[in-house]
Design an enzyme around this catalytic site. Structure first.
Site, PDB file in Angstrom:
ATOM      1  N   ASP A  34     -22.243   5.720  38.656  1.00 49.43           N
ATOM      2  CA  ASP A  34     -20.876   5.636  39.193  1.00 49.43           C
ATOM      3  C   ASP A  34     -20.029   6.852  38.820  1.00 49.43           C
ATOM      4  O   ASP A  34     -18.826   6.859  39.052  1.00 49.43           O
ATOM      5  CB  ASP A  34     -20.190   4.352  38.696  1.00 49.43           C
ATOM      6  CG  ASP A  34     -20.061   4.331  37.174  1.00 49.43           C
ATOM      7  OD1 ASP A  34     -20.461   5.319  36.526  1.00 49.43           O
ATOM      8  OD2 ASP A  34     -19.553   3.336  36.634  1.00 49.43           O
ATOM      9  N   GLU A  36     -19.266   7.995  35.795  1.00 54.82           N
ATOM     10  CA  GLU A  36     -18.742   8.031  34.424  1.00 54.82           C
ATOM     11  C   GLU A  36     -19.720   8.805  33.535  1.00 54.82           C
ATOM     12  O   GLU A  36     -20.917   8.852  33.802  1.00 54.82           O
ATOM     13  CB  GLU A  36     -18.582   6.602  33.877  1.00 54.82           C
ATOM     14  CG  GLU A  36     -17.361   5.900  34.449  1.00 54.82           C
ATOM     15  CD  GLU A  36     -17.141   4.511  33.877  1.00 54.82           C
ATOM     16  OE1 GLU A  36     -17.904   4.094  32.978  1.00 54.82           O
ATOM     17  OE2 GLU A  36     -16.207   3.836  34.349  1.00 54.82           O
ATOM     18  N   ARG A 112      -2.341  27.069  34.501  1.00 56.48           N
ATOM     19  CA  ARG A 112      -1.198  27.570  35.291  1.00 56.48           C
ATOM     20  C   ARG A 112      -0.064  26.560  35.390  1.00 56.48           C
ATOM     21  O   ARG A 112       1.028  26.901  35.788  1.00 56.48           O
ATOM     22  CB  ARG A 112      -1.673  27.988  36.688  1.00 56.48           C
ATOM     23  CG  ARG A 112      -2.445  29.304  36.675  1.00 56.48           C
ATOM     24  CD  ARG A 112      -3.167  29.551  37.965  1.00 56.48           C
ATOM     25  NE  ARG A 112      -4.223  28.563  38.167  1.00 56.48           N
ATOM     26  CZ  ARG A 112      -5.014  28.529  39.220  1.00 56.48           C
ATOM     27  NH1 ARG A 112      -4.865  29.410  40.178  1.00 56.48           N
ATOM     28  NH2 ARG A 112      -5.957  27.612  39.326  1.00 56.48           N
ATOM     29  N   GLN A 113      -0.333  25.302  35.008  1.00 58.80           N
ATOM     30  CA  GLN A 113       0.752  24.301  35.009  1.00 58.80           C
ATOM     31  C   GLN A 113       1.379  24.298  33.619  1.00 58.80           C
ATOM     32  O   GLN A 113       1.292  23.337  32.861  1.00 58.80           O
ATOM     33  CB  GLN A 113       0.201  22.948  35.416  1.00 58.80           C
ATOM     34  CG  GLN A 113      -0.341  22.989  36.853  1.00 58.80           C
ATOM     35  CD  GLN A 113      -0.806  21.647  37.334  1.00 58.80           C
ATOM     36  OE1 GLN A 113      -0.190  20.631  37.046  1.00 58.80           O
ATOM     37  NE2 GLN A 113      -1.909  21.632  38.063  1.00 58.80           N
ATOM     38  N   HIS A 145      -3.887  31.790  30.564  1.00 58.77           N
ATOM     39  CA  HIS A 145      -2.917  32.340  31.518  1.00 58.77           C
ATOM     40  C   HIS A 145      -1.592  32.701  30.821  1.00 58.77           C
ATOM     41  O   HIS A 145      -1.111  33.821  30.943  1.00 58.77           O
ATOM     42  CB  HIS A 145      -2.707  31.316  32.641  1.00 58.77           C
ATOM     43  CG  HIS A 145      -1.761  31.784  33.694  1.00 58.77           C
ATOM     44  ND1 HIS A 145      -2.029  32.862  34.494  1.00 58.77           N
ATOM     45  CD2 HIS A 145      -0.539  31.324  34.052  1.00 58.77           C
ATOM     46  CE1 HIS A 145      -1.011  33.044  35.315  1.00 58.77           C
ATOM     47  NE2 HIS A 145      -0.102  32.128  35.066  1.00 58.77           N
ATOM     48  N   LYS A 206       4.630  40.276  42.712  1.00 61.67           N
ATOM     49  CA  LYS A 206       4.065  39.287  43.644  1.00 61.67           C
ATOM     50  C   LYS A 206       4.998  38.089  43.772  1.00 61.67           C
ATOM     51  O   LYS A 206       5.561  37.631  42.797  1.00 61.67           O
ATOM     52  CB  LYS A 206       2.704  38.841  43.082  1.00 61.67           C
ATOM     53  CG  LYS A 206       2.037  37.709  43.824  1.00 61.67           C
ATOM     54  CD  LYS A 206       0.653  37.426  43.247  1.00 61.67           C
ATOM     55  CE  LYS A 206       0.674  36.302  42.237  1.00 61.67           C
ATOM     56  NZ  LYS A 206      -0.662  35.912  41.750  1.00 61.67           N
ATOM     57  N   ARG A 208       4.648  34.194  45.231  1.00 60.04           N
ATOM     58  CA  ARG A 208       3.733  33.205  45.818  1.00 60.04           C
ATOM     59  C   ARG A 208       4.537  32.261  46.697  1.00 60.04           C
ATOM     60  O   ARG A 208       5.470  31.604  46.235  1.00 60.04           O
ATOM     61  CB  ARG A 208       3.003  32.431  44.705  1.00 60.04           C
ATOM     62  CG  ARG A 208       1.986  31.451  45.265  1.00 60.04           C
ATOM     63  CD  ARG A 208       1.180  30.798  44.154  1.00 60.04           C
ATOM     64  NE  ARG A 208       0.180  31.680  43.567  1.00 60.04           N
ATOM     65  CZ  ARG A 208      -0.967  31.996  44.143  1.00 60.04           C
ATOM     66  NH1 ARG A 208      -1.274  31.516  45.330  1.00 60.04           N
ATOM     67  NH2 ARG A 208      -1.823  32.794  43.534  1.00 60.04           N
ATOM     68  N   SER A 236      -8.764  32.712  42.137  1.00 61.24           N
ATOM     69  CA  SER A 236      -9.007  31.370  42.678  1.00 61.24           C
ATOM     70  C   SER A 236      -9.332  31.480  44.168  1.00 61.24           C
ATOM     71  O   SER A 236     -10.485  31.642  44.540  1.00 61.24           O
ATOM     72  CB  SER A 236      -7.782  30.496  42.409  1.00 61.24           C
ATOM     73  OG  SER A 236      -7.982  29.221  42.953  1.00 61.24           O
ATOM     74  N   THR A 240      -4.489  36.723  46.089  1.00 62.70           N
ATOM     75  CA  THR A 240      -3.789  37.761  45.320  1.00 62.70           C
ATOM     76  C   THR A 240      -4.532  39.089  45.421  1.00 62.70           C
ATOM     77  O   THR A 240      -3.946  40.138  45.673  1.00 62.70           O
ATOM     78  CB  THR A 240      -3.692  37.316  43.835  1.00 62.70           C
ATOM     79  OG1 THR A 240      -2.950  36.097  43.781  1.00 62.70           O
ATOM     80  CG2 THR A 240      -3.039  38.373  42.965  1.00 62.70           C
TER      81      THR A 240
HETATM   82  C1  R5P Z   1      -1.507  33.721  38.720  1.00 64.92           C
HETATM   83  O1  R5P Z   1      -0.458  34.225  38.321  1.00 64.92           O
HETATM   84  C2  R5P Z   1      -2.860  34.156  38.251  1.00 64.92           C
HETATM   85  O2  R5P Z   1      -2.765  35.151  37.281  1.00 64.92           O
HETATM   86  C3  R5P Z   1      -3.710  34.659  39.406  1.00 64.92           C
HETATM   87  O3  R5P Z   1      -3.135  35.837  39.940  1.00 64.92           O
HETATM   88  C4  R5P Z   1      -3.833  33.644  40.495  1.00 64.92           C
HETATM   89  O4  R5P Z   1      -4.093  32.376  39.970  1.00 64.92           O
HETATM   90  C5  R5P Z   1      -4.911  34.023  41.480  1.00 64.92           C
HETATM   91  O5  R5P Z   1      -4.968  33.041  42.463  1.00 64.92           O
HETATM   92  P1  R5P Z   1      -5.511  33.363  43.907  1.00 64.92           P
HETATM   93  O6  R5P Z   1      -6.855  33.994  43.739  1.00 64.92           O
HETATM   94  O7  R5P Z   1      -5.573  32.009  44.582  1.00 64.92           O
HETATM   95  O8  R5P Z   1      -4.519  34.273  44.581  1.00 64.92           O
END
Ligand code: R5P
Length: 309
Positions: A34, A36, A112-113, A145, A206, A208, A236, A240
């Site tokens: 399941d 777990e 990041r949170q 981060h 940057k 977002r 991710s 970026t």
């Molecule tokens: C955010 O400030 C992190 O340092 C990365 O720049 C960010 O998480 C990269 O995310 P992604 O590849 O989705 O742009």
């Protein structure tokens, strides 16, 4: 010293054990049908775990690894407390031994949170840090981060970085003329790489818009004819890096590479990135096809800092 791991970081744990000149033991970590988890210190590891300071190497990504890390720590705590008797009468409880459980986290999920960006949100990175610190005596985290979020936890915390090893790799394999930080958050890491290699450095500003959309403020960069590497803590979706690479190419960069500690590469990011950059370099904090730099040395430095504290 003993290095142990569950399902997420065996490759790093084995490398760390070699560097620290100690044994590595695999702990049992598997899934029931399941989904777990089942976690256990194998009988063959009990004596070693009771006789040495123990370093568990474990990620907190994906979510299942948070539970795994907490429950592996719980199993180690019980063994060190001497809670060894099971319901079948196997094992005998014995005396507790003192502190000495350390956690090495190559990739700290939820990093990041790190702020309450909107009213009512959980500050997830801090919450997970608190949970983990209730089950160990010290934590080292690789390229977190925003390290501030784990300051003042109830246990000792040290921060490690693989940027030294990434710089060494870049210097020998890519020979960049220019290092770019794609946002202000990565300036410290990227400028360290530029200084180590001895090449030019700049950064972008940057904004977002959402998880998939970012915009960079226009900026003149001295990159005409240059080999540039964009250095960030994580990649991710790749958005970026793709946008930063476009800005660099528009200004005449000859080649553009991307380097990061944590290669999450979500949703086809590698195929997307391959259209924008000439190569991608990541540490092995997460298993992925671009992990060419070992994070073990950096994590060992982090553990040594913890023990010295
Ligand atoms: C955010 O400030 C992190 O340092 C990365 O720049 C960010 O998480 C990269 O995310 P992604 O590849 O989705 O742009």
């Amino acid at each position: 010293m003993l290095v142990v791991s569950g399902s997420s970081c065996k490759h790093i744990a084995e490398d760390m054990a070699k560097i620290l000149n100690c044994e590595h033991h695999s702990l049992e970590a598997r899934r029931f049908p399941d989904s777990e988890g089942y976690f256990r210190v194998p009988e063959a590891s009990i004596e070693e775990i009771r006789s040495n300071p123990v370093i568990l190497v474990s990620n907190t990504f994906p979510d299942s690894c948070i539970v795994e890390t907490l429950l592996l720590l719980e199993a180690i705590i019980d063994v060190r407390k001497g809670n060894l008797a099971d319901i079948r009468g196997k094992g005998i409880d014995c005396e507790a031994i003192g502190p000495g459980i350390y956690l090495a986290i190559p990739y700290f999920g939820y990093s990041r949170q790190d702020k309450r960006f909107n009213q009512g949100e959980a500050v997830s990175a801090r919450a997970i840090g608190m949970l983990l610190s209730s089950k160990c005596d010290g934590i080292t985290v690789l390229d977190l981060h925003a390290p501030e979020v784990l300051e003042n936890l109830p246990v000792k915390v040290s921060f490690a970085s693989s940027m030294r090893e990434i710089a060494t790799y870049l210097e020998s394999e890519i020979k960049p003329d220019f290092i770019l930080s794609p946002d202000k958050g990565a300036i410290e890491r990227a400028s360290f790489v530029a200084e180590t290699i001895g090449c030019k450095f700049s950064y972008l500003e940057k904004t977002r818009i959402d998880a998939h959309t970012i915009v960079h403020k226009a900026k003149d960069l001295d990159v005409n004819g240059a080999i540039v590497t964009i250095v960030d803590d994580m990649i991710s979706t790749g958005g970026t890096i793709c946008r930063a690479s476009e800005a660099l190419r528009e200004q005449g960069a000859k080649a553009v590479f991307a380097a990061c500690s944590h290669g999450l590469f979500t949703g086809g990011a590698i195929s997307k990135l391959d259209q924008f950059v000439d190569g991608i370099i990541a540490s092995d904090s997460l298993k992925n096809p671009r992990s060419v730099v070992s994070s073990a040395s950096a994590l060992c430095r982090g553990i040594n800092k913890l023990i010295e504290k």
